[in-house]
Design a protein around this motif. Structure first.
Motif, mmCIF file in Angstrom:
data_model
loop_
_atom_site.group_PDB
_atom_site.id
_atom_site.type_symbol
_atom_site.label_atom_id
_atom_site.label_comp_id
_atom_site.label_asym_id
_atom_site.label_seq_id
_atom_site.Cartn_x
_atom_site.Cartn_y
_atom_site.Cartn_z
ATOM 1 N N GLU A 30 0.826 -1.200 0.000
ATOM 2 C CA GLU A 30 0.000 0.000 0.000
ATOM 3 C C GLU A 30 0.865 1.257 0.000
ATOM 4 O OE1 GLU A 30 -2.416 -3.240 2.058
ATOM 5 O OE2 GLU A 30 -0.321 -2.635 1.899
ATOM 6 N N ALA A 31 0.337 2.332 -0.558
ATOM 7 C CA ALA A 31 1.063 3.608 -0.549
ATOM 8 C C ALA A 31 1.089 4.212 0.847
ATOM 9 C CB ALA A 31 0.425 4.583 -1.530
ATOM 10 N N GLU A 32 0.066 3.957 1.649
ATOM 11 C CA GLU A 32 -0.023 4.403 3.033
ATOM 12 C C GLU A 32 -0.357 3.211 3.907
ATOM 13 O OE1 GLU A 32 0.570 7.387 4.259
ATOM 14 O OE2 GLU A 32 0.957 8.333 2.316
ATOM 15 N N PRO A 33 0.071 3.211 5.160
ATOM 16 C CA PRO A 33 -0.245 2.072 6.038
ATOM 17 C C PRO A 33 -1.751 1.802 6.106
ATOM 18 C CG PRO A 33 1.388 3.483 7.067
ATOM 19 C CD PRO A 33 0.908 4.213 5.852
ATOM 20 N N TYR A 34 -2.110 0.569 5.867
ATOM 21 C CA TYR A 34 -3.518 0.162 5.897
ATOM 22 C C TYR A 34 -4.043 0.237 7.326
ATOM 23 C CZ TYR A 34 -7.588 -2.947 5.627
ATOM 24 O OH TYR A 34 -8.850 -3.479 5.715
ATOM 25 N N ARG A 35 -5.237 0.786 7.477
ATOM 26 C CA ARG A 35 -5.838 0.853 8.810
ATOM 27 C C ARG A 35 -7.346 0.661 8.709
ATOM 28 N NH1 ARG A 35 -7.820 6.046 10.401
ATOM 29 N NH2 ARG A 35 -7.636 7.597 8.732
#
Length: 379
Positions: A30-35
């Motif tokens: 992912e481009a940003e941490p998955y949350r």
């Protein structure tokens, strides 16, 4: 004639038959941490799972504070606290089936405990009594590993052997960001990818390898990107989001179990406490940085979700805290007992068949012990 002048010996470009072995696009994290927590998707999370995670997080936080206190009292030689990283630890301990194996590092006591290891036995190594205080085969938890990343090839070997036997077993191997700079990390990923071993690699990126920040260890976009070079899909996840951690790990374990091969997961978290009780973290990071991460505390994040769904009642809070205090009390009581010492155990678990030197040394020690006993009896 030189080698380069030989017909067909040199091509300025790869031959036409060359092609990528793996499409890199599906491997990218992912481009940003998955949350999940704080998003609309969190509404689909199982309430029972949320409450289970909460109780384990509270117990894990209390374990960390109690174990740290035991170091100050001289009952532990050292303790690498995982305060702030509890979501990674608990999720790792809960996602595996009984037949699976967990390969922890030295900081992963909470994962071992969540897996079922006795809380006191998990501290035996750090107490200096034994290399491990529990039977790894009983709990399917390898010994807490102090050398960096050496547990990763072991996890791959076990997972590969299980696959060759036809056993439905997955290995989950945990490592810190510092461990990704070790050769064992790269060797493990390469073998796991080539063999398509049923293994999951979990990197807890807590910002520092003791005092060395991540930026001084790697130039990669993220540690999860490192899987691409081996043909392993990477996942980037918020390591303080217990629900997201549980989901991502569950998916990776299931992928491994069904023949999909390994997954590399980077959990972005933070080591709130010092590296160990022997470390002075103020020498390499600012208090303001630590406080910023305290605002992203894994327990508080989960509490907010539970409150918004009406699940965090006074009874839930009380039960979780009381269970944690009871565990801490038992831990204090048992750790204040001096472990019985048997000097001859020095020779019991070195080799399956003792060498001549060991037999000689054991006989010498036995003679000295017998002489001391005779002297005491005469007095």
């Amino acid at each position: 004639m030189t080698v380069l002048e030989q017909p067909g010996a040199y091509r300025p470009t790869p031959p036409p038959a060359w092609q990528p072995r793996t499409d890199p696009a599906p491997l990218l994290p992912e481009a940003e941490p998955y949350r999940l927590l704080g998003t609309d998707a969190a509404a689909a999370a199982d309430p029972d799972l949320l409450l289970k995670l909460y109780a384990e997080l509270v117990r894990g936080r209390r374990y960390n504070t109690q174990a740290t206190a035991l170091t100050r009292q001289g009952r532990l030689a050292v303790y690498p606290s995982s305060t702030g990283q509890e979501a990674c630890e608990i999720a790792a301990g809960l996602v595996l089936e009984d037949r699976d194996w967990l390969f922890p590092s030295y900081r992963d006591t909470l994962a071992a405990i969540a897996r079922g290891v006795d809380p006191v036995s998990a501290l035996t190594l750090l107490r200096g009594d034994w290399h491990t205080g529990y039977d790894p085969t009983q709990y399917r938890v390898a010994p807490l590993c102090t050398p960096l990343a050496t547990q990763l090839p072991h996890a791959v070997g076990l997972a590969h052997a299980a696959r060759l036997r036809g056993d439905d077993v997955v290995a989950l191997a945990m490592v810190g960001d510092g461990g990704t700079s070790e050769g064992d990390f790269h060797e493990a990923l390469n073998f796991a990818a080539v063999w398509q071993s049923p293994v999951v690699f979990l990197i807890q990126n807590n910002g520092f390898a003791i005092s060395v920040p991540l930026a001084k260890q790697t130039a990669a976009p993220s540690l999860a990107h490192k899987g691409v070079g081996y043909g392993i899909p990477g996942r980037l996840v918020d390591g303080n989001d217990a629900v997201a951690m549980h989901q991502v790990l569950t998916e990776a374990v299931e992928r491994a179990r069904t023949g999909g091969g390994p997954t590399l997961i980077e959990a972005v978290t933070y080591r709130v406490e010092a590296h160990t009780n022997a470390d002075d973290a103020t020498r390499y990071r600012a208090d303001s940085e630590v406080e910023a991460w305290r605002a992203h505390d894994p327990i508080e994040l989960l509490e907010h979700e539970l409150r918004s769904r009406g699940l965090l009642t006074d009874d839930v809070i009380r039960d979780a805290r009381e269970a944690a205090e009871q565990m801490a009390a038992r831990l204090r009581e048992r750790m204040n007992e001096d472990a019985p010492l048997e000097p001859m155990d020095l020779f019991a678990h070195v080799y399956a068949e003792k060498t001549s030197q060991l037999r000689e040394q054991a006989a010498q020690l036995r003679a000295e012990l017998d002489a001391e006993l005779d002297a005491e009896e005469e007095r």
